[in-house]
Scaffold this motif. Structure first.
Motif, PDB file in Angstrom:
ATOM      1  N   ASP A  45       0.832  -1.207   0.000  1.00 38.06           N
ATOM      2  CA  ASP A  45       0.000   0.000   0.000  1.00 38.06           C
ATOM      3  C   ASP A  45       0.863   1.252   0.000  1.00 38.06           C
ATOM      4  O   ASP A  45       0.590   2.211  -0.733  1.00 38.06           O
ATOM      5  CB  ASP A  45      -0.938   0.019   1.210  1.00 38.06           C
ATOM      6  CG  ASP A  45      -2.148  -0.888   1.049  1.00 38.06           C
ATOM      7  OD1 ASP A  45      -2.544  -1.181  -0.099  1.00 38.06           O
ATOM      8  OD2 ASP A  45      -2.703  -1.301   2.085  1.00 38.06           O
ATOM      9  N   ALA A  46       1.914   1.260   0.811  1.00 37.59           N
ATOM     10  CA  ALA A  46       2.807   2.427   0.886  1.00 37.59           C
ATOM     11  C   ALA A  46       3.508   2.657  -0.452  1.00 37.59           C
ATOM     12  O   ALA A  46       3.658   3.803  -0.891  1.00 37.59           O
ATOM     13  CB  ALA A  46       3.825   2.246   2.004  1.00 37.59           C
ATOM     14  N   GLY A  62       0.967   9.085  -5.601  1.00 38.78           N
ATOM     15  CA  GLY A  62       0.998  10.453  -5.089  1.00 38.78           C
ATOM     16  C   GLY A  62       1.795  11.419  -5.951  1.00 38.78           C
ATOM     17  O   GLY A  62       1.643  12.627  -5.841  1.00 38.78           O
ATOM     18  N   GLN A  95      -7.378  -0.156   3.232  1.00 38.26           N
ATOM     19  CA  GLN A  95      -6.504   0.231   2.115  1.00 38.26           C
ATOM     20  C   GLN A  95      -6.551   1.741   1.892  1.00 38.26           C
ATOM     21  O   GLN A  95      -7.625   2.318   1.741  1.00 38.26           O
ATOM     22  CB  GLN A  95      -6.946  -0.512   0.862  1.00 38.26           C
ATOM     23  CG  GLN A  95      -6.050  -0.320  -0.320  1.00 38.26           C
ATOM     24  CD  GLN A  95      -6.506  -1.173  -1.506  1.00 38.26           C
ATOM     25  OE1 GLN A  95      -7.581  -1.771  -1.485  1.00 38.26           O
ATOM     26  NE2 GLN A  95      -5.697  -1.212  -2.535  1.00 38.26           N
ATOM     27  N   PRO A  96      -5.403   2.382   1.871  1.00 38.50           N
ATOM     28  CA  PRO A  96      -5.374   3.837   1.649  1.00 38.50           C
ATOM     29  C   PRO A  96      -5.942   4.224   0.278  1.00 38.50           C
ATOM     30  O   PRO A  96      -5.896   3.444  -0.673  1.00 38.50           O
ATOM     31  CB  PRO A  96      -3.884   4.173   1.728  1.00 38.50           C
ATOM     32  CG  PRO A  96      -3.236   3.015   2.407  1.00 38.50           C
ATOM     33  CD  PRO A  96      -4.073   1.823   2.079  1.00 38.50           C
ATOM     34  N   ARG A 132       2.342   1.817  -3.461  1.00 39.67           N
ATOM     35  CA  ARG A 132       1.333   2.363  -4.393  1.00 39.67           C
ATOM     36  C   ARG A 132       1.015   3.814  -4.073  1.00 39.67           C
ATOM     37  O   ARG A 132       0.877   4.634  -4.979  1.00 39.67           O
ATOM     38  CB  ARG A 132       0.065   1.513  -4.331  1.00 39.67           C
ATOM     39  CG  ARG A 132       0.251   0.141  -4.891  1.00 39.67           C
ATOM     40  CD  ARG A 132      -1.057  -0.646  -4.851  1.00 39.67           C
ATOM     41  NE  ARG A 132      -0.773  -2.043  -5.021  1.00 39.67           N
ATOM     42  CZ  ARG A 132      -1.028  -2.982  -4.119  1.00 39.67           C
ATOM     43  NH1 ARG A 132      -1.627  -2.675  -2.988  1.00 39.67           N
ATOM     44  NH2 ARG A 132      -0.711  -4.230  -4.355  1.00 39.67           N
ATOM     45  N   GLU A 133       0.886   4.109  -2.778  1.00 41.51           N
ATOM     46  CA  GLU A 133       0.595   5.482  -2.364  1.00 41.51           C
ATOM     47  C   GLU A 133       1.708   6.439  -2.782  1.00 41.51           C
ATOM     48  O   GLU A 133       1.437   7.536  -3.273  1.00 41.51           O
ATOM     49  CB  GLU A 133       0.433   5.549  -0.836  1.00 41.51           C
ATOM     50  CG  GLU A 133      -0.864   4.980  -0.328  1.00 41.51           C
ATOM     51  CD  GLU A 133      -1.870   6.059  -0.033  1.00 41.51           C
ATOM     52  OE1 GLU A 133      -1.664   6.855   0.900  1.00 41.51           O
ATOM     53  OE2 GLU A 133      -2.866   6.107  -0.755  1.00 41.51           O
ATOM     54  N   ARG A 157      -3.915  13.190  -6.551  1.00 41.70           N
ATOM     55  CA  ARG A 157      -4.202  13.480  -5.153  1.00 41.70           C
ATOM     56  C   ARG A 157      -5.639  13.064  -4.886  1.00 41.70           C
ATOM     57  O   ARG A 157      -6.504  13.128  -5.773  1.00 41.70           O
ATOM     58  CB  ARG A 157      -3.931  14.931  -4.794  1.00 41.70           C
ATOM     59  CG  ARG A 157      -4.919  15.923  -5.159  1.00 41.70           C
ATOM     60  CD  ARG A 157      -4.440  17.349  -4.790  1.00 41.70           C
ATOM     61  NE  ARG A 157      -5.119  18.271  -5.651  1.00 41.70           N
ATOM     62  CZ  ARG A 157      -6.339  18.733  -5.426  1.00 41.70           C
ATOM     63  NH1 ARG A 157      -6.986  18.404  -4.340  1.00 41.70           N
ATOM     64  NH2 ARG A 157      -6.915  19.538  -6.289  1.00 41.70           N
ATOM     65  N   LEU A 158      -5.851  12.587  -3.686  1.00 47.03           N
ATOM     66  CA  LEU A 158      -7.171  12.157  -3.257  1.00 47.03           C
ATOM     67  C   LEU A 158      -7.935  13.370  -2.763  1.00 47.03           C
ATOM     68  O   LEU A 158      -7.494  14.052  -1.836  1.00 47.03           O
ATOM     69  CB  LEU A 158      -7.045  11.106  -2.141  1.00 47.03           C
ATOM     70  CG  LEU A 158      -8.331  10.526  -1.597  1.00 47.03           C
ATOM     71  CD1 LEU A 158      -9.120   9.807  -2.687  1.00 47.03           C
ATOM     72  CD2 LEU A 158      -8.016   9.571  -0.457  1.00 47.03           C
ATOM     73  N   LEU A 195      -5.069   6.302  -2.259  1.00 46.77           N
ATOM     74  CA  LEU A 195      -4.287   6.279  -3.492  1.00 46.77           C
ATOM     75  C   LEU A 195      -3.882   4.867  -3.885  1.00 46.77           C
ATOM     76  O   LEU A 195      -3.685   4.585  -5.065  1.00 46.77           O
ATOM     77  CB  LEU A 195      -3.071   7.201  -3.386  1.00 46.77           C
ATOM     78  CG  LEU A 195      -3.402   8.698  -3.413  1.00 46.77           C
ATOM     79  CD1 LEU A 195      -2.135   9.522  -3.252  1.00 46.77           C
ATOM     80  CD2 LEU A 195      -4.140   9.082  -4.689  1.00 46.77           C
ATOM     81  N   SER A 196      -3.800   3.969  -2.924  1.00 45.31           N
ATOM     82  CA  SER A 196      -3.585   2.559  -3.259  1.00 45.31           C
ATOM     83  C   SER A 196      -4.818   2.016  -3.975  1.00 45.31           C
ATOM     84  O   SER A 196      -4.708   1.276  -4.954  1.00 45.31           O
ATOM     85  CB  SER A 196      -3.292   1.748  -1.990  1.00 45.31           C
ATOM     86  OG  SER A 196      -3.084   0.389  -2.305  1.00 45.31           O
ATOM     87  N   ARG A 197      -5.986   2.411  -3.513  1.00 42.04           N
ATOM     88  CA  ARG A 197      -7.232   2.028  -4.184  1.00 42.04           C
ATOM     89  C   ARG A 197      -7.286   2.627  -5.590  1.00 42.04           C
ATOM     90  O   ARG A 197      -7.758   1.998  -6.530  1.00 42.04           O
ATOM     91  CB  ARG A 197      -8.439   2.525  -3.394  1.00 42.04           C
ATOM     92  CG  ARG A 197      -8.631   1.876  -2.056  1.00 42.04           C
ATOM     93  CD  ARG A 197      -9.775   2.526  -1.313  1.00 42.04           C
ATOM     94  NE  ARG A 197     -10.026   1.874  -0.039  1.00 42.04           N
ATOM     95  CZ  ARG A 197     -11.073   2.141   0.725  1.00 42.04           C
ATOM     96  NH1 ARG A 197     -11.965   3.039   0.354  1.00 42.04           N
ATOM     97  NH2 ARG A 197     -11.238   1.501   1.865  1.00 42.04           N
TER      98      ARG A 197
END
Length: 162
Positions: free
Chosen positions: A50-51, A58, A84-85, A53-54, A62-63, A87-89
């Motif tokens: 996840d980190a 990023g 799941q964060p 992907r984020e 931006r979310l 930006l990973s989604r």
């Protein structure tokens, strides 16, 4: 706490000979050994993925609204985990919908940084290439750190995603 699910997204490129999966960003050995890992290790690996992907997403996105993103993922039946964060989604959203999405704002996202001014298919292509490079580097680091490979599995085996 429940079982840690597999990060597999149904796009296993290790069956095509990739050492790192383009879908879930796991190393081939990590895929092979996934269910042999204890829950804490799987949880830590999911957080690492996840980190990764984020961090990559990023640089392009931006979310803006996590609830809108979640609603759209649910509407389009794109799997995600509750923890799941955003930006990973978003990485999975773009993989699935990059040709159909016309306005990122309708999905709770906005272009940012390197993503500004890019058409969505190009934004996804760049993000995917950078994500693959970062995942390859992560896989090499895992391989170097892995002191005891599984004695029951040959390194020539092609894993299938659990």
């Amino acid at each position: 706490m429940g079982a840690i699910a597999s990060p597999c997204v149904g796009l296993c490129s290790t069956t095509l000979g990739d050492r790192t999966c383009r879908g879930c960003q796991r190393a081939d050995t990590e895929i092979r050994d996934w269910f042999g890992l204890d829950a804490d290790t799987r949880r830590a690996r999911m957080a690492e993925l996840d980190a990764l992907r984020e961090a990559v997403a990023g640089r392009y996105l931006r979310l803006v609204d996590a609830k809108v993103l979640e609603a759209q993922l649910s509407r389009h039946r794109i799997r995600f985990r509750p923890e799941q964060p955003g930006l990973s989604r978003a990485v999975e959203l773009l993989r699935v919908g990059r040709e159909q999405i016309r306005e990122l704002a309708r999905y709770g996202l906005a272009p940012a940084g390197e993503g500004e001014g890019l058409a969505l298919p190009e934004l996804h292509a760049r993000l995917a290439a950078e994500l693959r490079a970062a995942a390859d580097a992560r896989g090499l680091a895992l391989a170097a750190h892995d002191a005891s490979p599984s004695p029951s599995a040959s390194s020539a085996e092609t894993p299938s995603c659990p």
